[in-house]
Structures are given as C-alpha cells and as structure tokens.
Design a protein around this motif. Sequence first.
Motif, mmCIF file in Angstrom:
data_model
loop_
_atom_site.group_PDB
_atom_site.id
_atom_site.type_symbol
_atom_site.label_atom_id
_atom_site.label_comp_id
_atom_site.label_asym_id
_atom_site.label_seq_id
_atom_site.Cartn_x
_atom_site.Cartn_y
_atom_site.Cartn_z
ATOM 1 N N ILE A 13 0.845 -1.198 0.000
ATOM 2 C CA ILE A 13 0.000 0.000 0.000
ATOM 3 C C ILE A 13 0.882 1.251 0.000
ATOM 4 C CG2 ILE A 13 -1.746 1.303 1.283
ATOM 5 C CD1 ILE A 13 -2.717 -1.352 -0.048
ATOM 6 N N SER A 14 1.937 1.253 0.795
ATOM 7 C CA SER A 14 2.862 2.394 0.822
ATOM 8 C C SER A 14 3.530 2.583 -0.530
ATOM 9 C CB SER A 14 3.937 2.194 1.890
ATOM 10 O OG SER A 14 3.372 2.237 3.159
ATOM 11 N N TRP A 15 3.944 1.471 -1.155
ATOM 12 C CA TRP A 15 4.569 1.567 -2.477
ATOM 13 C C TRP A 15 3.594 2.204 -3.467
ATOM 14 C CZ3 TRP A 15 3.699 0.364 -7.442
ATOM 15 C CH2 TRP A 15 4.771 0.469 -8.316
ATOM 16 N N CYS A 16 2.348 1.756 -3.445
ATOM 17 C CA CYS A 16 1.334 2.329 -4.346
ATOM 18 C C CYS A 16 1.182 3.825 -4.097
ATOM 19 C CB CYS A 16 -0.005 1.630 -4.154
ATOM 20 S SG CYS A 16 -0.059 -0.061 -4.757
ATOM 21 N N ASN A 17 1.059 4.207 -2.843
ATOM 22 C CA ASN A 17 0.897 5.628 -2.512
ATOM 23 C C ASN A 17 2.107 6.444 -2.945
ATOM 24 O OD1 ASN A 17 -1.615 5.114 -1.393
ATOM 25 N ND2 ASN A 17 -0.805 4.890 0.672
ATOM 26 N N ASN A 18 3.308 5.928 -2.717
ATOM 27 C CA ASN A 18 4.534 6.650 -3.083
ATOM 28 C C ASN A 18 4.726 6.767 -4.585
ATOM 29 O OD1 ASN A 18 5.179 6.984 -0.384
ATOM 30 N ND2 ASN A 18 6.477 5.174 -0.316
ATOM 31 N N ASN A 19 4.112 5.864 -5.348
ATOM 32 C CA ASN A 19 4.279 5.858 -6.802
ATOM 33 C C ASN A 19 3.020 6.302 -7.542
ATOM 34 O OD1 ASN A 19 7.055 4.562 -7.524
ATOM 35 N ND2 ASN A 19 6.286 3.470 -5.741
ATOM 36 N N ASN A 20 2.124 6.964 -6.815
ATOM 37 C CA ASN A 20 0.894 7.500 -7.414
ATOM 38 C C ASN A 20 0.092 6.436 -8.149
ATOM 39 O OD1 ASN A 20 1.418 10.211 -6.567
ATOM 40 N ND2 ASN A 20 2.949 10.315 -8.189
ATOM 41 N N GLU A 38 -3.038 4.164 -7.725
ATOM 42 C CA GLU A 38 -4.222 4.013 -6.891
ATOM 43 C C GLU A 38 -4.654 2.554 -6.870
ATOM 44 O OE1 GLU A 38 -8.812 5.516 -7.047
ATOM 45 O OE2 GLU A 38 -7.256 6.897 -7.712
ATOM 46 N N HIS A 39 -4.853 2.033 -5.687
ATOM 47 C CA HIS A 39 -5.368 0.666 -5.574
ATOM 48 C C HIS A 39 -6.866 0.738 -5.305
ATOM 49 C CE1 HIS A 39 -4.332 1.838 -1.480
ATOM 50 N NE2 HIS A 39 -5.306 1.040 -1.093
ATOM 51 N N ASN A 40 -7.577 -0.197 -5.870
ATOM 52 C CA ASN A 40 -9.025 -0.228 -5.729
ATOM 53 C C ASN A 40 -9.379 -1.126 -4.547
ATOM 54 O OD1 ASN A 40 -11.790 -0.531 -5.955
ATOM 55 N ND2 ASN A 40 -11.751 -0.622 -8.182
ATOM 56 N N VAL A 41 -9.720 -0.509 -3.431
ATOM 57 C CA VAL A 41 -10.036 -1.262 -2.219
ATOM 58 C C VAL A 41 -11.246 -2.166 -2.446
ATOM 59 C CG1 VAL A 41 -10.689 -1.059 0.218
ATOM 60 C CG2 VAL A 41 -9.025 0.507 -0.756
ATOM 61 N N ASN A 42 -12.166 -1.740 -3.304
ATOM 62 C CA ASN A 42 -13.353 -2.556 -3.575
ATOM 63 C C ASN A 42 -13.010 -3.853 -4.302
ATOM 64 O OD1 ASN A 42 -15.061 -0.656 -2.376
ATOM 65 N ND2 ASN A 42 -15.178 0.510 -4.275
ATOM 66 N N LYS A 43 -11.872 -3.886 -4.986
ATOM 67 C CA LYS A 43 -11.445 -5.108 -5.670
ATOM 68 C C LYS A 43 -10.462 -5.921 -4.830
ATOM 69 C CE LYS A 43 -11.917 -3.721 -10.488
ATOM 70 N NZ LYS A 43 -11.156 -3.560 -11.747
ATOM 71 N N THR A 44 -10.095 -5.408 -3.663
ATOM 72 C CA THR A 44 -9.145 -6.099 -2.803
ATOM 73 C C THR A 44 -9.853 -7.248 -2.098
ATOM 74 O OG1 THR A 44 -7.897 -4.065 -2.473
ATOM 75 C CG2 THR A 44 -7.555 -5.828 -0.868
ATOM 76 N N LYS A 45 -9.329 -8.439 -2.265
ATOM 77 C CA LYS A 45 -9.927 -9.637 -1.669
ATOM 78 C C LYS A 45 -8.875 -10.400 -0.883
ATOM 79 C CE LYS A 45 -13.751 -8.938 -3.940
ATOM 80 N NZ LYS A 45 -14.534 -7.892 -3.377
ATOM 81 N N LYS A 46 -9.333 -11.070 0.141
ATOM 82 C CA LYS A 46 -8.462 -11.939 0.929
ATOM 83 C C LYS A 46 -9.077 -13.328 0.875
ATOM 84 C CE LYS A 46 -6.825 -12.623 5.652
ATOM 85 N NZ LYS A 46 -6.825 -12.064 7.009
ATOM 86 N N ILE A 47 -8.307 -14.283 0.415
ATOM 87 C CA ILE A 47 -8.765 -15.666 0.336
ATOM 88 C C ILE A 47 -7.847 -16.505 1.213
ATOM 89 C CG2 ILE A 47 -9.130 -17.652 -1.170
ATOM 90 C CD1 ILE A 47 -9.525 -15.646 -3.471
ATOM 91 N N ILE A 48 -8.432 -17.299 2.074
ATOM 92 C CA ILE A 48 -7.646 -18.153 2.964
ATOM 93 C C ILE A 48 -7.841 -19.600 2.536
ATOM 94 C CG2 ILE A 48 -7.335 -18.952 5.332
ATOM 95 C CD1 ILE A 48 -8.474 -16.211 6.212
ATOM 96 N N VAL A 49 -6.733 -20.281 2.286
ATOM 97 C CA VAL A 49 -6.754 -21.712 1.994
ATOM 98 C C VAL A 49 -6.014 -22.372 3.147
ATOM 99 C CG1 VAL A 49 -6.072 -23.517 0.385
ATOM 100 C CG2 VAL A 49 -6.730 -21.255 -0.484
#
Length: 126
Positions: free
Chosen positions: A88-95, A97-108
């Motif tokens: 997230i910091s890398w994204c912010n520092n490099n302008n 934008e990450h889409n939080v609505n597309k962010t998913k966490k899958i646990i196997v």
Amino acid sequence: MCLWILDLILNRPQVVKIGDNLSSPVTLSTGTPQGCVLSPMLYFLFTHDCLSCQVRTKILKFADGTTMIALITISDESEYRGQVNKLISWCNNNNLEHNVNKTKKIIVDFRRMKYSPPSPLVVDGR
C-alpha cells in the motif's frame, strides 16, 4: 522510443461514445489507453520495483493487476500484514491508486486442526 511512449500516455484526448453520441474530449495525463497492446508491458515496467522482501510472501503481476500470495505458518500473520502495508505504501509513493473494492483476501487452510479465523484485513481503513 521513450519520447514515443511519453507521447502515447501524456496529454491524450479521450472521448466516450454511447450509441451515436460522443462526449466532449477530456485530456488525460496519466494511464495508458485501454486495450493498447503496450499497456501490460508499461504496467510491468512501472511496477518493476514493487517486490516482496519476505521469503514466504510473493507479489505477482499480470496485465494491470497485482496479487500477493503468502504462506502463513503457526497463525502468525505479521509478515503477511507487514507486506500488505508495504505494498500500500509503495502504491501511494508511486501515485498508483489501488481499488479497495477489488481487494480480496482468500484463505486456503489445509491444517487438520482448526484455529480461530484471522482478523479481517484492513486496507485504508476499510
């Protein structure tokens, strides 16, 4: 070559067509044209330094997306959560934008013994 790529992505006019109607042109100064065969390569070049510094966490990139895969052992998610924060910091520092609505966490989980589920992953307070 670099000047040609800059010409492709900087000050590019864009219109939207719906049926026979065209919107007024808007000049874009970031991003690449959707459907352009160079867009995935430019994304890869732009994100070349977005890497995981942990052995059990990998960052994979394809076209215009990024995926993080982590091996979590003994219910210790600190390494994984630290890498998420670094991404997230890398994204912010490099302008980028990450889409939080597309962010998913899958646990196997292949363990035979069940442990309590991990706490939710929070990205930008959501």
